[in-house]
Every structure is written in C-alpha cells, then in structure tokens.
Design a protein around this motif. Structure first.
Motif, short mmCIF file in Angstrom:
data_model
loop_
_atom_site.label_atom_id
_atom_site.label_comp_id
_atom_site.label_asym_id
_atom_site.label_seq_id
_atom_site.Cartn_x
_atom_site.Cartn_y
_atom_site.Cartn_z
N ALA A 275 0.83 -1.20 0.00
CA ALA A 275 0.00 0.00 0.00
C ALA A 275 0.87 1.25 0.00
O ALA A 275 2.07 1.19 0.27
N PRO A 276 0.27 2.43 -0.27
CA PRO A 276 1.06 3.67 -0.29
C PRO A 276 1.76 3.98 1.03
O PRO A 276 2.77 4.70 1.02
N ASP A 277 1.29 3.48 2.14
CA ASP A 277 1.97 3.73 3.41
C ASP A 277 2.99 2.66 3.76
O ASP A 277 3.54 2.64 4.85
N GLY A 278 3.24 1.73 2.81
CA GLY A 278 4.25 0.69 3.03
C GLY A 278 3.74 -0.58 3.66
O GLY A 278 4.52 -1.53 3.80
N THR A 279 2.47 -0.64 4.03
CA THR A 279 1.95 -1.86 4.63
C THR A 279 1.71 -2.92 3.55
O THR A 279 1.48 -2.61 2.39
N THR A 280 1.75 -4.16 3.98
CA THR A 280 1.53 -5.28 3.07
C THR A 280 0.04 -5.60 3.02
O THR A 280 -0.58 -5.93 4.04
N LEU A 281 -0.54 -5.49 1.83
CA LEU A 281 -1.97 -5.77 1.67
C LEU A 281 -2.23 -7.25 1.47
O LEU A 281 -3.29 -7.76 1.88
N ALA A 282 -1.33 -7.94 0.81
CA ALA A 282 -1.52 -9.37 0.52
C ALA A 282 -0.16 -9.97 0.20
O ALA A 282 0.72 -9.29 -0.34
N ARG A 283 -0.01 -11.24 0.57
CA ARG A 283 1.23 -11.95 0.24
C ARG A 283 0.87 -13.39 -0.11
O ARG A 283 0.14 -14.06 0.62
N ALA A 284 1.39 -13.86 -1.23
CA ALA A 284 1.11 -15.22 -1.68
C ALA A 284 2.05 -16.21 -1.00
O ALA A 284 3.17 -15.86 -0.62
N PRO A 285 1.63 -17.46 -0.85
CA PRO A 285 2.50 -18.47 -0.24
C PRO A 285 3.65 -18.85 -1.17
O PRO A 285 3.63 -18.55 -2.37
N LEU A 286 4.64 -19.52 -0.60
CA LEU A 286 5.79 -19.96 -1.37
C LEU A 286 5.47 -21.24 -2.13
O LEU A 286 4.76 -22.12 -1.63
N PHE A 287 6.00 -21.34 -3.35
CA PHE A 287 6.03 -22.56 -4.16
C PHE A 287 4.65 -23.01 -4.65
O PHE A 287 4.55 -24.07 -5.25
#
Length: 599
Positions: A235-247
């Motif tokens: 996001a514009p403030d540097g927060t993580t909105l979503a993260r996908a799992p590995l592999f």
C-alpha cells in the motif's frame, strides 16, 4: 486515479508454473484462472514470461510474439472478465524483448493498451538475458478503464529512477511482473533471502510516491532454478496488503483502497516535492550522464586530495566484518524451508519437466544418499523410489547395514545387487595388478552403469547424491558419482547435508559416522583431503564470495588449511565441466547453440 475511480480496485496476483515452451498449455492455464477468479477481480496480474517460462536461452526466437498475437491467442474475453497483465517474450520491429502487456477486456476481446519492454536485463550469476533479448528504451504511465497505471519487469523496479518516472507520469498503481529465482535459504528467515529482499525495494517507492506496488512472481523449477513465488501487494503507506504463499500456484487477492493515495500524500507530500525540484534534477541528471569522471576529478582537486585514492579503512575496522575463523553460522539453513524447496525441486524436475514418476538411487549407507532417499520419498512416495545397495567385496559391512536401515526407515523399495563378480571379472582378465584406488574407482563406475541399467528397467530416473563440498574439491569418481541427471544436494555443503539429515530424521548412526567414499578399506574423507569438512566448508564459502587466500589468512584462518582448500578447488575445475570440444563453427553446442535443458 480520477474521482470516477473512487471504488476499491480488486487485483489478483497470479502465481503460475508455466510449462517450458508449451504456449498452448500456458494459455489454457491463464484461461482457467480467468474463468475461476475473474468474476471476483477487476485485474489479474501474471508473472514475467508466463507464456513460455523464463530460462529459454536461444529458444526465445522461436517463442516470441507480438502483443496483438497474444491478444488473439488469449481468445474471447468472457462477460465480466478482468483486465490482464501478461508477461511474454515479444517480437517487435524485428527485435526480441522481454515484455509485459496490459490487456483490457472490452466487447468480448482483449485489447492491448500498453506494452512495457524490460529495460534492465540481468546478465550476471545465473542470468544471461542481454545475450538473448534487447533492452527496452522507454518507461511511461498509461490510462486504463481502472485508472492510470505503470508497468515494470523484475529488475526494473530495483532501480529507483523507474518507479519515480512512473509516479511523476501519473501512475498510481505500479504493476510488476517478475521471475525471481530463490537463493539464500538461511536460518532465521521464513523466506529465501532473494525473495525477502524485495520488501524494502517495494516499500521505498510505495511510500515515497504514494502509490500501490503489486508484484506477481513465477513459481516452479526451470533446470534447477527454483522460483519460490511470494507475490506481494504494498500500500502507499508501506503496509503489506496481501502476500502469496511460497512454491504454490494460485491467486492471492489485494483490495486497493484508492483513498489511501490521498491520505498518504497529504501526510507525506514527497511526490509533490519531487515535482517541484524536477527541473533542477533534470539538469543534474544530464550533467551526470555527460561527464561523471570529470566532476569526480574536480571534486578531488577541490578537496586537496590530488586525485589520489580515498584512505583505506583501518585493518581493525575491516576485520570486524566478513570471515571470522571458527564461525560457520553463515552456513546455517532454514531446514524446513530447504526441505520444502528440495521436495518441490524433485517433483518439478522428475515429474513435471521430464515426465517420470519414479527415481532410482544408489544407497551407499552414507549420509548423502540417505538424505536424497528421504527427500525423494517425501516428494514421490515410497512406492516410486527404489534404493539400490551395490556392494563390492571391499565395501564395509557397516555400509550395507546402514543402507538397509535407511531403506527400512523410509519405506522405499530396496534391492541389493552385488557387483563383485562383475568388477573382478574385468580385473582378473585384464588388470590383475590394479591398485586399490583404481579398483575403487572401477567399482564406482560400475555402480553408475548398474544404476542407469536399472533406470531403464524400472523406467525411473537416476537421482544424484553428490554434495557441494565434494563437487568443489573434485572429490568424486568422474562419470560415476556425478552422472545422474538430477541432483538435489549439489548446492549444499557437506555440513549442511548433515544438518538437513538430522532435520529429516536420518538414523543417527549414519549421520554421526566419519564421512567416507568407501572405495578403499579404512580410508575416510579427512584422510585423503587433509582437512575436515567442518573446517573446509566455511573456507569454501568465502572463496565463492570473492575472498582470496591472503584475505582469509589476514583474518586469522589457518594458512595450511586455506592452502589445501584453494589448491584443491583450483585443480579440479575440469571435473565440473562437460567435455571440452574444439569450437570450429559459429553454432557450437553449449557455446552458441543454447537451449534450456527441459525445453
């Protein structure tokens, strides 16, 4: 974004395992994901080169398409279909590029609104992009039905100027397609170091310019280069909105609250400040591009340094960083993540890439073959893994016992084939005075012959067991231990294999016994190498990181140990190469004629 785009933007970050060179199959995967996830998303962002796979080498010329061709290949856009961002190798004006295109779904078709051509082509380490594609020469924002966007590809965003240009050009969402191989499975990190490094790189432009930054990563294995995924939305403030799992393949959803741009830019008007200073910065950039060296010389004269080199750091300050004798912590792994990566590697390279369902492994009773066996069983199931015990008359009885122990512990299929009569038949008829070392190497090569013959019988691919320390030392029988086409352990030092073995639950009798090739009775690796793996592995690590023998000795490493490692490392490069061929043409295999191993 314009006021008419005040509602949230729902974006899907797609992680895809493309089938190398199989464009039709990859288009089908894209179509399936659009059908499954499309109605819930305004936009789906696919990874770099998702139409073909990334490491195509010379095959890019055969699999490069124009953006309009890709639009046609995508087929009909279903009702309510999302816009698509798709990475592909592009043929444009008789040149080939690594490109990404934005396709807007309109009137039942996909219309290409903008194409970005990768500007920064990594050509170092395991990368060789600039050899096969041309660099792009332009970066700009563009309008879409969803608002004003900008696109970059992988390394493009690692340079601060490119996202700055897009923000100045009005982009409020920066879409990044990437194929970033995983490296650095270090202890204390839940992600590979190369993937973790993306976070601060993305947070910087997001917070400085008040923009959303979305990255979609490739997953899978291409010739042993593992793509771990870990796609992320910032996001514009540097927060993580979503993260996908590995592999894992799939779609992770990020909801972009467009009002967050206004809030952040009000609190931190850095983009406005940049716009005000842009005329001055343009002059500075032009000046830097014209004559950086002249300005540096002038600065040196002004400072009274006479143009000499900057003062060297003190020895005391330099010694506080880098190699420290007795410290092997730099080799500590996140063992759970390493296991997961190697299991994925075996599945991908054996089943998906090469079309086999089974593997066959020579099980010696040592720790390396035990670890390969455990990983293969976890990847493919015990019924699809055959472990061969291949004893010779001089083999240690303990080796047979330990091989049986690990076969029983894993549940793998086991078979014992005594090679004594076969090896001794050759010796008796042709070489009765053979030395113990030659006899040991002969037995090792006959084991390889047996493994490959059993591979043909079982329709199972041979799986390797050699570790990185042995490979760097050249401490293996050429065209024997190194012959299997797939090796999960080849980038792990011996001490790391021991740590992984403990993590996997390999019986302690196997892990704790002295390392031995078991070619000559009573001889251990330490006896022949003149150094233990615990001492050698950190030295090897620092050599590979660019330190010289003199650097390590100055930092307190034992000079005799440094000399042993250095001399063995440099005397055995030839063992790690394919046969040396006289290059007589412009199409020499492996020099000019290059193809990915699984294409």
């Amino acid at each position: 974004m314009s006021p008419s785009h005040s509602s949230p933007l729902v974006a899907g970050l797609v992680q895809l395992k493309p089938r190398k060179g199989d464009v039709r199959a990859n288009l089908d995967s894209i179509g399936s994901l659009v059908a499954e996830a499309g109605s819930d998303h305004d936009l789906l962002v696919f990874p770099e080169t998702c139409l073909t796979g990334y490491f195509l080498q010379g095959a890019v010329a055969e699999l490069a398409f124009g953006a309009d061709e890709v639009a046609d290949m995508l087929g009909r856009a279903p009702d309510g279909a999302p816009d698509l961002v798709v990475g592909f190798y592009e043929r444009h004006r008789r040149r080939i590029y690594n490109s990404v295109a934005y396709f807007s779904a309109s009137g039942g078709r996909y219309l290409p609104l903008h194409v970005h051509r990768k500007m920064f082509l990594p050509t170092y380490g395991l990368f060789d992009e600039a050899r096969f594609v041309k660099p792009g020469r332009e970066v700009r924002a563009f309008d879409t039905p969803l608002g004003r966007m900008g696109m970059l590809i992988c390394e493009d965003i690692w340079h601060s100027l490119t996202p700055a240009v897009l923000a100045l050009d009005g982009a409020e969402v920066i879409l990044v397609s990437s194929a970033s191989p995983a490296r650095g499975f270090l202890a204390g990190s839940d992600r590979p170091a190369s993937i973790r490094r993306w976070d601060p790189i993305l947070e910087g432009p997001a917070m400085e310019h008040g923009v959303f930054v979305l990255v979609s990563q490739l997953v899978g294995s291409e010739g042993g280069k593992l793509f771990a995924g870990g796609s992320v939305a910032i996001a514009p403030d540097g927060t993580t909105l979503a993260r996908a799992p590995l592999f894992e393949e799939g779609v992770v959803t990020a909801v972009l609250d467009r009002a967050a741009i206004d809030r952040h830019r009000f609190e931190s008007p850095l983009l406005s400040d940049l716009e005000q200073q842009l005329p001055n910065l343009r002059d500075a950039l032009a000046r830097a591009g014209r004559g950086r060296g002249r300005d540096a010389a002038a600065a040196a004269r002004d400072s009274g340094s006479g143009g000499g080199a900057a003062p060297a750091r003190s020895h005391r300050a330099a010694a506080t960083h880098g190699p420290i004798p007795g410290d092997a912590s730099m080799l500590d792994l996140n063992l759970e993540l390493t296991e997961r990566a190697l299991v994925e590697f075996i599945r991908e390279e054996i089943v998906r890439r090469r079309g086999f369902e089974k593997v066959v492994i020579g099980v010696s009773g040592g720790v390396d073959s035990a670890v390969s066996l455990c990983l293969a069983v976890r990847a493919l199931g015990p019924e699809n893994v055959t472990g061969l015990r291949l004893p010779y008359a001089t083999s240690s009885p303990e080796s047979l016992e330990h091989a049986a122990m690990v076969l029983e512990a894993t549940g793998a299929v086991g078979r014992t084939l005594d090679i004594t009569a076969s090896v001794d038949g050759y010796i008796a008829r042709h070489e009765p005075d053979i030395s113990p070392l030659r006899r040991g190497n002969l037995a090792a090569r006959f084991r390889a012959l047996t493994i490959f013959d059993q591979s043909a019988l079982l329709r199972a691919l041979p799986l390797g067991t050699g570790n990185k320390s042995e490979r760097l030392f050249g401490y293996y029988t050429w065209h024997a231990d190194d012959s299997p086409p797939v090796n999960p352990l080849g980038d792990l030092f011996k001490t790391q294999v021991w740590a992984l073995a403990r993590h996997l639950g390999v019986p302690s009798e196997i892990v704790e016994k002295p390392a031995s090739a078991d070619l000559v009775q009573g001889i251990h690796d330490h006896d022949e190498l003149g150094i233990s793996y615990h001492d050698a592995d950190p030295i090897l690590h620092w050599f590979l990181r660019g330190y010289s023998p003199a650097d390590l000795v100055r930092r307190g490493f034992d000079e005799s140990q440094v000399d042993i490692v250095w001399s063995r490392l440099n005397a055995t490069h030839w063992k790690r190469e394919l046969p040396t061929v006289a290059v007589l043409s412009s199409t020499a295999i492996g020099e000019s004629y290059l193809r990915p191993v699984d294409y």
